[in-house]
Design an enzyme around this catalytic site. Structure first.
Site, mmCIF file in Angstrom:
data_model
loop_
_atom_site.group_PDB
_atom_site.id
_atom_site.type_symbol
_atom_site.label_atom_id
_atom_site.label_comp_id
_atom_site.label_asym_id
_atom_site.label_seq_id
_atom_site.Cartn_x
_atom_site.Cartn_y
_atom_site.Cartn_z
ATOM 1 N N ASP A 1 -0.957 -4.073 7.262
ATOM 2 C CA ASP A 1 -0.974 -3.629 8.961
ATOM 3 C C ASP A 1 -1.885 -5.753 8.817
ATOM 4 O OD1 ASP A 1 -0.041 -1.291 7.809
ATOM 5 O OD2 ASP A 1 -1.382 -0.572 9.967
ATOM 6 N N HIS B 1 -1.215 -4.220 -0.500
ATOM 7 C CA HIS B 1 -0.088 -3.538 -1.068
ATOM 8 C C HIS B 1 1.432 -4.447 -1.947
ATOM 9 C CE1 HIS B 1 -0.590 1.112 0.271
ATOM 10 N NE2 HIS B 1 -1.214 0.100 1.120
ATOM 11 N N SER C 1 -10.172 -9.198 7.329
ATOM 12 C CA SER C 1 -9.977 -9.852 5.730
ATOM 13 C C SER C 1 -8.608 -10.563 5.966
ATOM 14 C CB SER C 1 -10.226 -8.585 4.656
ATOM 15 O OG SER C 1 -10.798 -8.292 5.075
#
Length: 300
Positions: free
Chosen positions: A118, A174, A261
């Site tokens: 995201d 991911h 991040s």
């Protein structure tokens, strides 16, 4: 859009509109990165790993969960997709590293690669196009970023994606494609903020901050590089995959503890064709908000 030159705006793929980012700790960021005294504090303390460890330690205390419900409401976080209700989290970091319910992030099908996280994404078909993306005149140093002149040469004209996660985002990242990942290569460094507000002043934080590089040998797009970049408040980058074991597209790779991040993804030249909205917006120095598992690119 705000008239403030330092405001952060982005394109939301799902609303089709430009939106202004609500920055957590914005006043502090402006002081640290925009004033002489703040710059001094950054150099002496804030970018050092011990400062981020202390921040993370404080966010592990049970008392840090007291205002979670208020935080969720203020930043509009959708708890319907979280695996646990807000009252079940024992600390802020417990909430920050939350997992989602199965199916909360549909994965793009067909001949595609998926977004790793995201966040607000920028991408370029050719890494050589990146110069001047945040501030004209700042050179993008690929050898320093990857910690390898050999890899930098291999991906010098490859496709590069910058996925910026805010503190309010789901903070697990991911794999973009199926394949077999190598063990991560750890590159030491400080922990400065990677907010656009800060990168506009010094893009080099991307290649001086603490990083972890994973090579994914894929079935369809050659070797893909995944670079997790730490930032202020991120005392540790946690890899949750097993090196040498096969993964499928959108399987979890790891997560960040507290703090904003960035995940960067590199493809070999000519392997993928970027999603049109991300490609178009990036050419105009605009980030595109989209969620993990959604379309990043089509496979050539």
């Amino acid at each position: 859009m705000s008239k403030d030159a330092d405001s952060i705006t982005f394109y939301n793929r799902y609303t089709g509109c430009m939106e202004q980012e609500k920055v957590m700790g914005e006043r502090a960021l402006r002081w640290v990165y925009g004033t002489p005294l703040g710059q001094l504090s950054l150099h002496l303390l804030l970018k050092r790993a011990i400062a981020s460890r202390i921040m993370g330690w404080l966010k592990d205390f049970p008392r840090s969960a007291r205002n979670l419900a208020q935080f969720v409401e203020e930043y509009g976080i959708n708890m319907d997709e979280a695996a646990r209700p807000v009252e079940d989290y024992k600390s802020f970091n417990d909430f920050f590293t939350r997992k989602l319910k199965p199916g909360a992030r549909p994965v793009c099908g067909g001949n595609t690669v998926a977004l790793p996280a995201d966040g607000r994404h920028s991408a370029w078909q050719d890494a050589a196009e990146i110069s001047g993306v945040f501030v004209k005149g700042q050179r993008f140093d690929l050898p320093a970023l990857l910690g390898s002149a050999e890899l930098a040469e291999k991906y010098a004209h490859g496709t590069v994606v910058i996925s910026r996660l805010c503190p309010v985002d789901y903070h697990r990242y991911h794999f973009v494609a199926s394949g077999t990942p190598e063990a991560p290569h750890r590159i030491p460094g400080p922990l400065a903020s990677v907010s656009p507000y800060c990168l506009r002043r010094r893009l080099a934080w991307l290649w001086t901050n603490k990083r972890e590089l994973t090579v994914l040998h894929t079935d369809s797009v050659g070797d893909v590089l995944s670079l997790a970049v730490g930032a202020t408040g991120v005392g540790a980058i946690h890899q949750t995959y097993t090196p040498g074991s096969r993964v499928e597209k959108a399987d979890e790779q790891g997560f960040f503890a507290f703090g904003g991040s960035t995940v960067m993804t590199f493809f070999e030249p000519g392997r993928v064709k970027l999603a049109e909205d991300i490609r178009r917006n990036s050419a105009n120095c605009v980030e595109t908000y989209a969620r993990q598992g959604d379309l990043l690119a089509e496979i050539c």
